[in-house]
Design a protein around this motif. Structure first.
Motif, mmCIF file in Angstrom:
data_model
loop_
_atom_site.group_PDB
_atom_site.id
_atom_site.type_symbol
_atom_site.label_atom_id
_atom_site.label_comp_id
_atom_site.label_asym_id
_atom_site.label_seq_id
_atom_site.Cartn_x
_atom_site.Cartn_y
_atom_site.Cartn_z
ATOM 1 N N TYR A 149 0.832 -1.191 0.000
ATOM 2 C CA TYR A 149 0.000 0.000 0.000
ATOM 3 C C TYR A 149 0.875 1.252 0.000
ATOM 4 C CZ TYR A 149 -3.623 3.298 1.383
ATOM 5 O OH TYR A 149 -4.498 4.349 1.416
ATOM 6 N N GLY A 150 0.519 2.212 -0.860
ATOM 7 C CA GLY A 150 1.246 3.472 -0.896
ATOM 8 C C GLY A 150 2.471 3.470 -1.783
ATOM 9 N N GLU A 151 2.848 2.304 -2.298
ATOM 10 C CA GLU A 151 3.989 2.209 -3.196
ATOM 11 C C GLU A 151 3.496 2.024 -4.628
ATOM 12 O OE1 GLU A 151 6.581 -0.889 -1.928
ATOM 13 O OE2 GLU A 151 6.915 -0.021 0.073
ATOM 14 N N PRO A 152 4.334 2.334 -5.636
ATOM 15 C CA PRO A 152 3.915 2.131 -7.026
ATOM 16 C C PRO A 152 3.517 0.679 -7.263
ATOM 17 C CG PRO A 152 5.913 3.447 -6.951
ATOM 18 C CD PRO A 152 5.657 2.959 -5.548
ATOM 19 N N PRO A 153 2.380 0.439 -7.902
ATOM 20 C CA PRO A 153 1.939 -0.938 -8.162
ATOM 21 C C PRO A 153 2.941 -1.706 -9.013
ATOM 22 C CG PRO A 153 0.158 0.621 -8.535
ATOM 23 C CD PRO A 153 1.399 1.427 -8.365
ATOM 24 N N GLN A 154 2.962 -3.016 -8.833
ATOM 25 C CA GLN A 154 3.890 -3.890 -9.538
ATOM 26 C C GLN A 154 3.186 -4.624 -10.680
ATOM 27 O OE1 GLN A 154 5.650 -6.642 -6.754
ATOM 28 N NE2 GLN A 154 5.888 -5.088 -5.170
ATOM 29 N N ALA A 155 3.998 -5.109 -11.621
ATOM 30 C CA ALA A 155 3.486 -6.026 -12.642
ATOM 31 C C ALA A 155 3.270 -7.378 -11.983
ATOM 32 C CB ALA A 155 4.467 -6.140 -13.797
ATOM 33 N N THR A 156 2.102 -7.960 -12.181
ATOM 34 C CA THR A 156 1.771 -9.214 -11.502
ATOM 35 C C THR A 156 2.754 -10.329 -11.852
ATOM 36 O OG1 THR A 156 -0.562 -8.594 -11.509
ATOM 37 C CG2 THR A 156 -0.061 -10.898 -11.121
ATOM 38 N N ALA A 157 3.181 -10.396 -13.104
ATOM 39 C CA ALA A 157 4.103 -11.452 -13.531
ATOM 40 C C ALA A 157 5.561 -10.989 -13.533
ATOM 41 C CB ALA A 157 3.717 -11.954 -14.910
ATOM 42 N N GLY A 158 5.849 -9.837 -12.889
ATOM 43 C CA GLY A 158 7.232 -9.366 -12.808
ATOM 44 C C GLY A 158 7.647 -8.569 -14.039
ATOM 45 N N ILE A 165 6.943 -12.678 -24.417
ATOM 46 C CA ILE A 165 7.442 -14.049 -24.415
ATOM 47 C C ILE A 165 6.476 -15.003 -23.713
ATOM 48 C CG2 ILE A 165 9.846 -13.328 -24.543
ATOM 49 C CD1 ILE A 165 10.091 -13.792 -21.553
ATOM 50 N N PHE A 166 5.484 -14.452 -22.997
ATOM 51 C CA PHE A 166 4.525 -15.292 -22.283
ATOM 52 C C PHE A 166 3.178 -15.258 -23.001
ATOM 53 C CE2 PHE A 166 7.371 -13.722 -18.860
ATOM 54 C CZ PHE A 166 7.950 -14.933 -18.550
ATOM 55 N N GLU A 167 2.461 -16.366 -22.903
ATOM 56 C CA GLU A 167 1.161 -16.477 -23.568
ATOM 57 C C GLU A 167 0.154 -17.123 -22.615
ATOM 58 O OE1 GLU A 167 -1.373 -15.817 -26.650
ATOM 59 O OE2 GLU A 167 0.740 -15.311 -26.666
ATOM 60 N N PRO A 168 -0.788 -16.354 -22.086
ATOM 61 C CA PRO A 168 -1.008 -14.938 -22.320
ATOM 62 C C PRO A 168 -0.351 -14.079 -21.254
ATOM 63 C CG PRO A 168 -2.844 -15.830 -21.114
ATOM 64 C CD PRO A 168 -1.876 -16.971 -21.308
ATOM 65 N N GLY A 169 -0.455 -12.726 -21.406
ATOM 66 C CA GLY A 169 -0.075 -11.822 -20.330
ATOM 67 C C GLY A 169 -1.209 -11.732 -19.325
ATOM 68 N N TRP A 170 -0.874 -11.384 -18.080
ATOM 69 C CA TRP A 170 -1.885 -11.328 -17.019
ATOM 70 C C TRP A 170 -1.503 -10.253 -16.016
ATOM 71 C CZ3 TRP A 170 -1.576 -13.888 -11.838
ATOM 72 C CH2 TRP A 170 -2.779 -13.799 -11.128
ATOM 73 N N GLN A 171 -2.484 -9.480 -15.577
ATOM 74 C CA GLN A 171 -2.244 -8.410 -14.617
ATOM 75 C C GLN A 171 -3.440 -8.226 -13.706
ATOM 76 O OE1 GLN A 171 0.566 -6.220 -14.238
ATOM 77 N NE2 GLN A 171 -0.517 -5.641 -12.359
ATOM 78 N N VAL A 172 -3.203 -8.253 -12.397
ATOM 79 C CA VAL A 172 -4.228 -7.855 -11.440
ATOM 80 C C VAL A 172 -4.223 -6.331 -11.405
ATOM 81 C CG1 VAL A 172 -4.971 -7.879 -9.042
ATOM 82 C CG2 VAL A 172 -4.033 -9.955 -10.077
ATOM 83 N N LEU A 173 -5.314 -5.734 -11.823
ATOM 84 C CA LEU A 173 -5.418 -4.283 -11.888
ATOM 85 C C LEU A 173 -5.777 -3.675 -10.537
ATOM 86 C CD1 LEU A 173 -7.461 -4.195 -15.195
ATOM 87 C CD2 LEU A 173 -5.079 -3.473 -14.953
ATOM 88 N N MET A 174 -6.611 -4.359 -9.792
ATOM 89 C CA MET A 174 -7.047 -3.873 -8.482
ATOM 90 C C MET A 174 -7.365 -5.075 -7.600
ATOM 91 S SD MET A 174 -10.212 -1.305 -7.532
ATOM 92 C CE MET A 174 -11.417 -2.457 -8.223
#
Length: 356
Positions: A149-158, A165-174
């Motif tokens: 909390y309070g820090e810049p959000p991260q990419a879920t898969a790094g 290179i990954f299939e598919p891409g995935w991101q938790v937005l909230m």
């Protein structure tokens, strides 16, 4: 807002004619009603004039009831490449280029369709054959993106998720937010204030070959707790790999267990039972999900287009326990009866155990 924006919030398509999809998932959980609403939006082959070109809006509603509306015209879809904002509609009552419009004008201007951002979700769809319908409008105050909390959000898969290179891409937005508004399902209206909200997205050529998913941000007596877990057999360049991840947000802290940095094990049945364990340098986490509900099938993008290849429920029972690394001290013990549980991909004929 741009500094706090979750990575991959923008639309990923850049004009290629290759097979492509992008999908968005929004959910609101209503603990007092014992129900959830999951909204699934997708666009496929947006270059147009292909067998799979088109979009859809799906809703998994009360008691896992299902509603879907397709939008074949890709020219009536729009999404921002810089932020989370998307629109798709059919039969607009006024000629208009697809774009985010003021919420108080939406239902007067659009008979069927949706518009969604990081802080708003609104739409209306109906099935002319059955007469079933859903209308919705709610605002969202994000609490957790993906990370502390309070820090810049991260990419879920790094960081590597920014590479193709990954299939598919995935991101938790909230991972967690507070939703206020209303949803009308077949004429019954649900009003809510500060209801638990969630959002994620994926993109690429198709969904993984096989996967499962566990999610809840509505736990009994733990209002500041959100969990997302997944296991998948996915494509990486020209090969396949088995990966897993658990992300836990609790009292401002983010706890991550990934198959690259942690020991992960799971045992997931074709339906009804999800068991997962993770150990890293500091913690040990156990998840146990059970569903007595039959759930329902929803459509997901595949090489053959949007097909029923995913089974979902938002009425799962989930138990979570986190201990210290040695297992001597319980740090967190929580339970949810409104968890999202899912299996998808190739036919599940037997229990999936990892590692073998």
């Amino acid at each position: 807002m741009n500094q706090l924006q979750t990575p991959h919030s923008g639309y990923h398509w850049r004009g290629s004619s290759s097979r492509f999809f992008e999908g968005w998932y929004y959910r609101v959980t209503l603990p007092e009603d014992g129900q959830s609403f999951a909204f699934m939006y997708s666009i496929e082959d947006p270059s147009g004039n292909k067998p799979c070109s088109g979009g859809a809006a799906q809703v998994l509603g009360p008691n896992d009831e299902y509603l879907c509306r397709t939008f074949p015209d890709v020219k009536r879809f729009w999404a921002s490449c810089d932020r989370l904002a998307l629109v798709h509609w059919s039969y607009p009552k006024i000629p208009a280029v697809p774009q985010i419009i003021p919420p108080n004008e939406f239902f007067e201007s659009v008979s069927q369709g949706y518009q969604a951002t990081a802080t708003y979700n609104q739409g209306a769809i109906a099935d002319p054959s059955s007469g079933n319908s859903c209308r919705w409008e709610y605002a969202v105050e994000p609490v957790y993106g993906w990370g502390n909390y309070g820090e810049p959000p991260q990419a879920t898969a790094g960081w590597s998720s920014f590479l193709s290179i990954f299939e598919p891409g995935w991101q938790v937005l909230m991972a967690s937010g507070k939703a206020t508004g209303w949803i009308e399902w077949n004429g019954k209206r649900y009003d809510f204030i500060d209801a638990p909200a969630y959002a994620e997205k994926n993109w690429g050529g198709s969904f993984p070959k096989k996967w499962f998913w566990i999610n809840s941000n509505s736990f009994e007596n733990e209002p500041d707790l959100a969990l997302t877990a997944v296991g998948a057999y996915r494509k990486v360049l020209w090969s396949m790999e088995c990966v897993g991840m658990i992300g836990l947000h609790y009292q401002g802290q983010f706890y991550e267990f990934s198959s690259l940095k942690s020991q992960l094990e799971w045992r997931v049945a074709p339906w009804g039972n999800w068991q997962m364990q993770a150990i890293n340098d500091s913690y040990k986490l156990n998840l146990s999900g059970i569903s007595d509900y039959p759930g329902n099938y929803v459509r997901v993008p595949t090489k053959q287009g949007l097909v029923f290849s995913c089974r979902d429920t938002t009425h799962g029972s989930l138990k979570l326990e986190m201990r210290d690394r040695l297992g001597d001290r319980v740090l967190l013990n929580a339970e949810s009866h409104l968890a999202g549980l899912e299996v998808g991909g190739e036919p599940w004929e037997e229990t999936w155990e990892y590692p073998l």
